[in-house]
Design a protein around this motif. Structure first.
Motif, mmCIF file in Angstrom:
data_model
loop_
_atom_site.group_PDB
_atom_site.id
_atom_site.type_symbol
_atom_site.label_atom_id
_atom_site.label_comp_id
_atom_site.label_asym_id
_atom_site.label_seq_id
_atom_site.Cartn_x
_atom_site.Cartn_y
_atom_site.Cartn_z
ATOM 1 N N SER A 1 3.012 5.882 -3.079
ATOM 2 C CA SER A 1 4.164 6.619 -3.590
ATOM 3 C C SER A 1 4.125 6.704 -5.112
ATOM 4 O O SER A 1 4.374 7.776 -5.695
ATOM 5 C CB SER A 1 5.456 5.948 -3.138
ATOM 6 O OG SER A 1 6.565 6.603 -3.678
ATOM 7 N N ARG A 2 3.799 5.595 -5.770
ATOM 8 C CA ARG A 2 3.697 5.597 -7.235
ATOM 9 C C ARG A 2 2.584 6.517 -7.707
ATOM 10 O O ARG A 2 2.745 7.265 -8.682
ATOM 11 C CB ARG A 2 3.443 4.179 -7.759
ATOM 12 C CG ARG A 2 4.663 3.286 -7.747
ATOM 13 C CD ARG A 2 4.431 2.022 -8.563
ATOM 14 N NE ARG A 2 3.143 1.380 -8.308
ATOM 15 C CZ ARG A 2 2.917 0.427 -7.407
ATOM 16 N NH1 ARG A 2 3.914 -0.007 -6.657
ATOM 17 N NH2 ARG A 2 1.720 -0.110 -7.261
ATOM 18 N N ASP A 3 1.451 6.492 -7.020
ATOM 19 C CA ASP A 3 0.333 7.349 -7.402
ATOM 20 C C ASP A 3 0.696 8.819 -7.236
ATOM 21 O O ASP A 3 0.330 9.652 -8.062
ATOM 22 C CB ASP A 3 -0.909 7.023 -6.568
ATOM 23 C CG ASP A 3 -1.505 5.667 -6.915
ATOM 24 O OD1 ASP A 3 -1.130 5.101 -7.969
ATOM 25 O OD2 ASP A 3 -2.340 5.177 -6.127
ATOM 26 N N LEU A 4 1.410 9.144 -6.189
ATOM 27 C CA LEU A 4 1.820 10.518 -5.959
ATOM 28 C C LEU A 4 2.801 10.976 -7.040
ATOM 29 O O LEU A 4 2.677 12.072 -7.568
ATOM 30 C CB LEU A 4 2.471 10.660 -4.580
ATOM 31 C CG LEU A 4 2.931 12.049 -4.187
ATOM 32 C CD1 LEU A 4 1.739 12.999 -4.114
ATOM 33 C CD2 LEU A 4 3.662 12.016 -2.873
ATOM 34 N N ASP A 5 3.763 10.119 -7.369
ATOM 35 C CA ASP A 5 4.719 10.464 -8.411
ATOM 36 C C ASP A 5 4.033 10.603 -9.770
ATOM 37 O O ASP A 5 4.421 11.442 -10.576
ATOM 38 C CB ASP A 5 5.822 9.407 -8.513
ATOM 39 C CG ASP A 5 6.752 9.455 -7.315
ATOM 40 O OD1 ASP A 5 6.797 10.500 -6.626
ATOM 41 O OD2 ASP A 5 7.448 8.445 -7.080
ATOM 42 N N ARG B 1 0.836 -1.217 0.000
ATOM 43 C CA ARG B 1 0.000 0.000 0.000
ATOM 44 C C ARG B 1 0.863 1.257 0.000
ATOM 45 O O ARG B 1 0.540 2.233 -0.673
ATOM 46 C CB ARG B 1 -0.928 -0.009 1.204
ATOM 47 C CG ARG B 1 -2.068 -0.971 1.061
ATOM 48 C CD ARG B 1 -2.995 -0.937 2.243
ATOM 49 N NE ARG B 1 -4.132 -1.824 2.023
ATOM 50 C CZ ARG B 1 -4.960 -2.195 2.971
ATOM 51 N NH1 ARG B 1 -4.805 -1.760 4.215
ATOM 52 N NH2 ARG B 1 -5.964 -3.000 2.700
ATOM 53 N N ARG B 2 1.959 1.239 0.766
ATOM 54 C CA ARG B 2 2.855 2.393 0.823
ATOM 55 C C ARG B 2 3.513 2.616 -0.540
ATOM 56 O O ARG B 2 3.608 3.746 -1.013
ATOM 57 C CB ARG B 2 3.908 2.185 1.908
ATOM 58 C CG ARG B 2 4.775 3.374 2.160
ATOM 59 C CD ARG B 2 5.713 3.219 3.356
ATOM 60 N NE ARG B 2 6.241 1.886 3.571
ATOM 61 C CZ ARG B 2 5.836 1.065 4.548
ATOM 62 N NH1 ARG B 2 4.896 1.435 5.399
ATOM 63 N NH2 ARG B 2 6.374 -0.128 4.686
ATOM 64 N N ASP B 3 3.933 1.538 -1.207
ATOM 65 C CA ASP B 3 4.548 1.652 -2.531
ATOM 66 C C ASP B 3 3.548 2.193 -3.555
ATOM 67 O O ASP B 3 3.891 3.033 -4.382
ATOM 68 C CB ASP B 3 5.085 0.301 -2.995
ATOM 69 C CG ASP B 3 6.277 -0.162 -2.189
ATOM 70 O OD1 ASP B 3 6.897 0.673 -1.499
ATOM 71 O OD2 ASP B 3 6.582 -1.376 -2.245
ATOM 72 N N LYS B 4 2.319 1.708 -3.494
ATOM 73 C CA LYS B 4 1.292 2.169 -4.435
ATOM 74 C C LYS B 4 1.001 3.645 -4.215
ATOM 75 O O LYS B 4 0.863 4.410 -5.184
ATOM 76 C CB LYS B 4 0.014 1.358 -4.296
ATOM 77 C CG LYS B 4 -1.052 1.762 -5.314
ATOM 78 C CD LYS B 4 -2.284 0.928 -5.175
ATOM 79 C CE LYS B 4 -3.381 1.251 -6.161
ATOM 80 N NZ LYS B 4 -3.456 2.544 -6.710
#
Length: 59
Positions: free
Chosen positions: A48-52, A43-46
């Motif tokens: 971060s990807r969504d924010l980027d 969830r944390r990785d997703k």
């Protein structure tokens, strides 16, 4: 008359019981299963990807 008790053994048994109780509290407080940890990481990785992905490119 009651049977004599070994105070050293009683002290060690009391300390062992207290250590078990503390360990049980810590398992509840800090313990997470491997599945829970991996889900939180995913969830944390997703996030971060969504924010980027939503950042604007400014030249």
């Amino acid at each position: 008359m009651t049977a004599p008790i070994n105070l050293n053994q009683a002290r060690k048994a009391r300390a062992k019981a207290q250590a078990k109780a503390t360990a049980a509290e810590n398992r509840v407080k800090f313990g997470r299963t491997k599945a829970e940890k991996s889900l939180a990481d995913a969830r944390r990785d997703k996030a971060s990807r969504d924010l980027d992905a939503s950042k604007r490119d400014e030249d």
